[in-house]
Scaffold this active site. Sequence first.
Site, PDB file in Angstrom:
ATOM      1  N   ILE A   1       0.846  -1.273   0.029  1.00 29.06           N
ATOM      2  CA  ILE A   1      -0.027   0.030   0.030  1.00 29.06           C
ATOM      3  C   ILE A   1       0.754   1.298   0.089  1.00 29.06           C
ATOM      4  O   ILE A   1       0.295   2.452   0.255  1.00 29.06           O
ATOM      5  CB  ILE A   1      -0.845   0.019   1.343  1.00 29.06           C
ATOM      6  CG1 ILE A   1      -0.216  -0.188   2.433  1.00 29.06           C
ATOM      7  CG2 ILE A   1      -2.010  -1.220   1.147  1.00 29.06           C
ATOM      8  CD1 ILE A   1      -1.123  -0.081   3.621  1.00 29.06           C
TER       9      ILE A   1
ATOM     10  N   CYS B   1       5.401   2.809  -0.670  1.00 27.04           N
ATOM     11  CA  CYS B   1       6.796   2.441  -0.577  1.00 27.04           C
ATOM     12  C   CYS B   1       7.429   3.587  -0.564  1.00 27.04           C
ATOM     13  O   CYS B   1       7.042   4.781  -0.674  1.00 27.04           O
ATOM     14  CB  CYS B   1       7.064   1.709  -2.207  1.00 27.04           C
ATOM     15  SG  CYS B   1       6.861   2.837  -3.561  1.00 27.04           S
TER      16      CYS B   1
ATOM     17  N   PHE C   1      12.930   3.549   2.621  1.00 24.58           N
ATOM     18  CA  PHE C   1      12.786   2.644   3.723  1.00 24.58           C
ATOM     19  C   PHE C   1      12.440   1.202   3.218  1.00 24.58           C
ATOM     20  O   PHE C   1      12.806   0.149   4.045  1.00 24.58           O
ATOM     21  CB  PHE C   1      12.129   3.050   4.820  1.00 24.58           C
ATOM     22  CG  PHE C   1      10.563   3.013   4.478  1.00 24.58           C
ATOM     23  CD1 PHE C   1       9.805   1.722   4.690  1.00 24.58           C
ATOM     24  CD2 PHE C   1       9.813   3.945   3.993  1.00 24.58           C
ATOM     25  CE1 PHE C   1       8.578   1.740   4.504  1.00 24.58           C
ATOM     26  CE2 PHE C   1       8.603   4.024   3.878  1.00 24.58           C
ATOM     27  CZ  PHE C   1       7.783   2.781   4.145  1.00 24.58           C
ATOM     28  N   GLY C   2      11.875   1.078   2.163  1.00 31.80           N
ATOM     29  CA  GLY C   2      11.340  -0.196   1.567  1.00 31.80           C
ATOM     30  C   GLY C   2       9.832  -0.122   1.206  1.00 31.80           C
ATOM     31  O   GLY C   2       9.680   0.679   0.431  1.00 31.80           O
TER      32      GLY C   2
ATOM     33  N   ASP D   1       9.651  16.374  12.783  1.00 35.32           N
ATOM     34  CA  ASP D   1       9.229  15.893  11.203  1.00 35.32           C
ATOM     35  C   ASP D   1       7.592  16.465  11.260  1.00 35.32           C
ATOM     36  O   ASP D   1       6.807  15.731  10.736  1.00 35.32           O
ATOM     37  CB  ASP D   1       9.379  14.520  10.948  1.00 35.32           C
ATOM     38  CG  ASP D   1       8.891  14.350   9.431  1.00 35.32           C
ATOM     39  OD1 ASP D   1       8.941  15.560   8.746  1.00 35.32           O
ATOM     40  OD2 ASP D   1       9.137  13.362   8.907  1.00 35.32           O
TER      41      ASP D   1
END
Length: 422
Positions: A50, A52, A55-56, A164
Amino acid sequence: MDHPSREKDERQRTTKPMAQRSAHCSRPSGSSSSSGVLMVGPNFRVGKKIGCGNFGELRLGKNLYTNEYVAIKLEPIKSRAPQLHLEYRFYKQLGSAGEGLPQVYYFGPCGKYNAMVLELLGPSLEDLFDLCDRTFTLKTVLMIAIQLLSRMEYVHSKNLIYRDVKPENFLIGRQGNKKEHVIHIIDFGLAKEYIDPETKKHIPYREHKSLTGTARYMSINTHLGKEQSRRDDLEALGHMFMYFLRGSLPWQGLKADTLKERYQKIGDTKRNTPIEALCENFPEEMATYLRYVRRLDFFEKPDYEYLRTLFTDLFEKKGYTFDYAYDWVGRPIPTPVGSVHVDSGASAITRESHTHRDRPSQQQPLRNQVVSSTNGELNVDDPTGAHSNAPITAHAEVEVVEEAKCCCFFKRKRKKTAQRHK
């Protein structure tokens, strides 16, 4: 799509991985296929992708014991800049006592990946902002602000700064859950300990630091290369509150030949925009908030209660009721990419820590279940979508997360809006 890397000194300070429960992964590829079922740990089945990022991948998952859906972040073990374990460590450091934090169910290896299993939440404030035609009323902004000041105070109480702040990293709870009105804070990939775990002292003031955060909301001092501390998280929140009230900020949409020049322009415009002009036509309390947080010393502990009272007094003066009747309540939420429909009984566990949060919600449940990421560094899976949420990542010396990212993977077009005033 590059995810901002952590500073070298932070990596060196990171402790070696904690002992985890042994993980089980049916296939080492870390991807699903019709030939087998991919499992993370003893009971989490991995579903479709769902989202990407560098980080993967973010996968939809399911707890086979409870039948509840979860979010699973997969990061290659050989990642160039691994951060998943550090994020997991920060979640454990935050503990389970704080309200508005996602539950972390599991962390461990899965073949060629590290996997972290988290609670599945609802849409982000950015998605809801779009849903509300890109402006929030003062009442909604104050209900958000009062909660997020408590979230940030809790994070700071655990010796962490967040670094962040952006609407994509604040999510409401899931549809049909009694805590769907709670604003959650997610994605601690850029967090940092501001109290040195060895010396127990505040980190030293430094300059010439690389930029870390989201350019649109970060503090002026962050643009100037100064080490971040608690004050910077609060200033970034103030910028986000004004973004919600105004519909946009004066430093949005600036053009430059290079990314570094663009971030410089954003910082220059922030410095040159008087607080009075930024907050014009809005209650004086908004300007008072920004003046206070910008005057804080690097080492100073903010007076969170003073800031909350600033907003709660304004809330009462306006005659508002803290009923969680946000602007998005009653609006149909579009079905996002990667959505699933679940039982209303699938509940998330959140914690109450402030009395005004104990008041019963009078809002109506949202109509569509939203699968949200627990990381703001994700792209819309649909490559045909007109609105791209991919971050623009600067060179190595400029660690900036770009302005707009999506947590809930809506297929949508970004509307051009003039400043709106409520």
